[in-house]
Design a protein around this motif. Sequence first.
Motif, PDB file in Angstrom:
ATOM      1  N   UNK A  51       0.787  -1.436   0.206  1.00 31.92           N
ATOM      2  CA  UNK A  51       0.173   0.036  -0.026  1.00 31.92           C
ATOM      3  C   UNK A  51       0.791   1.342  -0.081  1.00 31.92           C
ATOM      4  N   UNK A  52       1.985   1.166   0.680  1.00 35.06           N
ATOM      5  CA  UNK A  52       2.727   2.514   0.895  1.00 35.06           C
ATOM      6  C   UNK A  52       3.569   2.696  -0.648  1.00 35.06           C
ATOM      7  N   UNK A  53       4.088   1.512  -1.296  1.00 34.13           N
ATOM      8  CA  UNK A  53       4.686   1.913  -2.661  1.00 34.13           C
ATOM      9  C   UNK A  53       3.562   2.192  -3.295  1.00 34.13           C
ATOM     10  N   UNK A  54       2.185   1.561  -3.479  1.00 41.59           N
ATOM     11  CA  UNK A  54       1.195   1.989  -4.385  1.00 41.59           C
ATOM     12  C   UNK A  54       0.933   3.375  -4.318  1.00 41.59           C
ATOM     13  N   UNK A  55       0.949   3.877  -3.185  1.00 41.93           N
ATOM     14  CA  UNK A  55       0.647   5.569  -3.102  1.00 41.93           C
ATOM     15  C   UNK A  55       1.668   6.194  -3.467  1.00 41.93           C
ATOM     16  N   UNK A 126      14.000   6.649  -3.001  1.00 38.93           N
ATOM     17  CA  UNK A 126      12.965   6.395  -1.834  1.00 38.93           C
ATOM     18  C   UNK A 126      13.776   6.041  -0.590  1.00 38.93           C
ATOM     19  N   UNK A 127      13.150   6.217   0.660  1.00 35.72           N
ATOM     20  CA  UNK A 127      13.940   5.716   2.000  1.00 35.72           C
ATOM     21  C   UNK A 127      14.356   4.385   1.771  1.00 35.72           C
ATOM     22  N   UNK A 128      13.483   3.440   1.195  1.00 35.62           N
ATOM     23  CA  UNK A 128      13.651   1.830   0.964  1.00 35.62           C
ATOM     24  C   UNK A 128      14.691   1.681   0.057  1.00 35.62           C
ATOM     25  N   UNK A 129      15.575   0.542   0.311  1.00 30.58           N
ATOM     26  CA  UNK A 129      16.716   0.163  -0.214  1.00 30.58           C
ATOM     27  C   UNK A 129      16.268  -0.408  -1.696  1.00 30.58           C
ATOM     28  N   UNK A 130      16.932  -0.044  -2.549  1.00 32.91           N
ATOM     29  CA  UNK A 130      16.757  -0.619  -3.975  1.00 32.91           C
ATOM     30  C   UNK A 130      17.820  -1.774  -4.158  1.00 32.91           C
ATOM     31  N   UNK A 131      17.245  -2.943  -4.250  1.00 33.22           N
ATOM     32  CA  UNK A 131      17.987  -4.123  -4.296  1.00 33.22           C
ATOM     33  C   UNK A 131      18.442  -4.686  -5.580  1.00 33.22           C
ATOM     34  N   UNK A 132      17.426  -4.480  -6.806  1.00 29.25           N
ATOM     35  CA  UNK A 132      18.212  -5.088  -7.870  1.00 29.25           C
ATOM     36  C   UNK A 132      17.172  -4.249  -9.193  1.00 29.25           C
ATOM     37  N   UNK A 152      12.735  -3.417  -4.287  1.00 28.82           N
ATOM     38  CA  UNK A 152      13.068  -2.844  -3.116  1.00 28.82           C
ATOM     39  C   UNK A 152      12.958  -3.619  -1.759  1.00 28.82           C
ATOM     40  N   UNK A 153      13.661  -3.209  -0.888  1.00 29.63           N
ATOM     41  CA  UNK A 153      13.723  -3.782   0.399  1.00 29.63           C
ATOM     42  C   UNK A 153      13.090  -2.733   1.447  1.00 29.63           C
ATOM     43  N   UNK A 154      12.011  -3.051   1.920  1.00 26.35           N
ATOM     44  CA  UNK A 154      11.189  -2.120   2.835  1.00 26.35           C
ATOM     45  C   UNK A 154      12.077  -1.500   3.942  1.00 26.35           C
ATOM     46  N   UNK A 155      12.229  -0.320   4.355  1.00 29.56           N
ATOM     47  CA  UNK A 155      12.874   0.122   5.449  1.00 29.56           C
ATOM     48  C   UNK A 155      11.850   1.274   6.169  1.00 29.56           C
ATOM     49  N   UNK A 156      11.931   1.156   7.631  1.00 27.50           N
ATOM     50  CA  UNK A 156      11.252   1.934   8.293  1.00 27.50           C
ATOM     51  C   UNK A 156      11.894   2.106   9.730  1.00 27.50           C
ATOM     52  N   UNK A 157      11.782   3.421  10.216  1.00 27.21           N
ATOM     53  CA  UNK A 157      12.297   3.522  11.578  1.00 27.21           C
ATOM     54  C   UNK A 157      10.980   3.855  12.603  1.00 27.21           C
ATOM     55  N   UNK A 163       7.803  -4.967  12.109  1.00 28.59           N
ATOM     56  CA  UNK A 163       7.326  -6.196  11.401  1.00 28.59           C
ATOM     57  C   UNK A 163       7.577  -6.259  10.015  1.00 28.59           C
ATOM     58  N   UNK A 164       7.556  -5.170   9.318  1.00 27.88           N
ATOM     59  CA  UNK A 164       7.764  -5.182   7.896  1.00 27.88           C
ATOM     60  C   UNK A 164       9.164  -4.653   7.226  1.00 27.88           C
ATOM     61  N   UNK A 165      10.029  -4.600   8.295  1.00 25.35           N
ATOM     62  CA  UNK A 165      11.424  -4.324   8.088  1.00 25.35           C
ATOM     63  C   UNK A 165      11.982  -5.534   7.273  1.00 25.35           C
ATOM     64  N   UNK A 166      12.485  -5.075   5.898  1.00 23.23           N
ATOM     65  CA  UNK A 166      13.137  -5.924   5.009  1.00 23.23           C
ATOM     66  C   UNK A 166      12.552  -6.600   4.020  1.00 23.23           C
ATOM     67  N   UNK A 167      11.342  -6.479   4.032  1.00 21.54           N
ATOM     68  CA  UNK A 167      10.277  -7.045   3.319  1.00 21.54           C
ATOM     69  C   UNK A 167      10.412  -6.770   1.784  1.00 21.54           C
ATOM     70  N   UNK A 168      10.568  -7.580   0.635  1.00 22.96           N
ATOM     71  CA  UNK A 168      10.812  -7.057  -0.603  1.00 22.96           C
ATOM     72  C   UNK A 168       9.558  -7.090  -1.393  1.00 22.96           C
ATOM     73  N   UNK A 169       9.587  -5.949  -2.099  1.00 28.65           N
ATOM     74  CA  UNK A 169       8.340  -5.826  -3.012  1.00 28.65           C
ATOM     75  C   UNK A 169       9.246  -5.376  -4.577  1.00 28.65           C
ATOM     76  N   UNK A 170       8.377  -6.050  -5.494  1.00 28.20           N
ATOM     77  CA  UNK A 170       8.815  -6.094  -6.747  1.00 28.20           C
ATOM     78  C   UNK A 170       8.118  -5.160  -7.549  1.00 28.20           C
TER      79      UNK A 170
END
Length: 353
Positions: A51-55, A126-132, A152-157, A163-170
């Motif tokens: 949902x975050x990436x979609x917005x 984005x603040x999220x890490x671009x993995x590939x 992307x690898x989801x990153x949040x502080x 619970x979502x830290x490190x989840x990957x979104x294509x």
Amino acid sequence: MSPFEKRQFSGKQIIKAGDMLRDIDQLSPADREWALGVLDNFRALHAMPLNTFQATLRQRIKRLGISDFIVAQRIKRKPTILDKLHRYADMQLKRMHDIGGIRAILPSLKELEALKKNYLDTSSRLSHKLVRVDDYISQPKASGYRGVHLVFSYHTTHPDKQDYEGLRIEMQLRTHLQHIWATAVEIFEAFMGENFKSSRGSQEWLEFFALVSSAFAHKEKQPVIPEHADMSREELLHSLQEKMSSLHVLEVMQSFTLTDILSSTHKRESGHALLVFDAAEKLSTVRQYTASEYEEAYSAYIRAEEENRSRQTRQVVLVKMDSIKQLEKAYPNYFANIKQFRTHLLQVLKGYK
């Protein structure tokens, strides 16, 4: 936070469950139930990052001045996850990058390249890490698949979102024409009982899809697949026309119709849609859920997957929707909509003798 979105298992448990599910038919009932429970929870976690990436994706597209676009998102189907674990011995469930998938369908390569550049620009990163980054347009797959994938690898502080830290979104970026090709392949494989997306099945049909992809690439003035690199456009179209004749492609496509589309239409607002598509029964069912009913939608998704587990011709998927009309544009394969593919196929051959 919904209990379906709260992490219930450690990283080691997720890896262990993935290893167990490689040979799911060999598991005891208790082990199977546990491993699938881990998968269900891990998969559900991806809804919030999606949902975050979609917005953000919608905002970026609009800022680029693009108005004619489609954004779609889905949670990866369980049979597809299990097949991937089975085929790739080194694949870890925890690191599978496309469990949460989001797609932008854009009018042409001009808009696609602008969006890609926007995401790769370090000043707007984005603040999220671009993995590939996988560019299957400049280097299309041998199957003919074309598009750009950003992982992307989801990153949040935020303390409540760990619970979502490190989840990957294509994130998949496709032109309208590339999307038509990709979803047409899925329609063919559903009705023919093949697995063309994984380059498995009839070699003749795989060659047909590759030829169509290269013909579409010519139309977009982009590289064809390596196998066709030495062919002129005329030679390519000649081979395509011969392949269509030998396979009776147009006649085959005429059989790709649904006898019925059942839809719950009482909920008009955007939210989620549970799609059940059966090529053998020629039936598509759409169950709509509002944005606030995600927990109910995901529970229904798990039940539908289990109920239809032994029915090889059935596909079950949960997707985010804006409207039924947009849903069919984003996922024409679940409605057996092959019309646009046929139109573009005939257009590239028009005038060729």
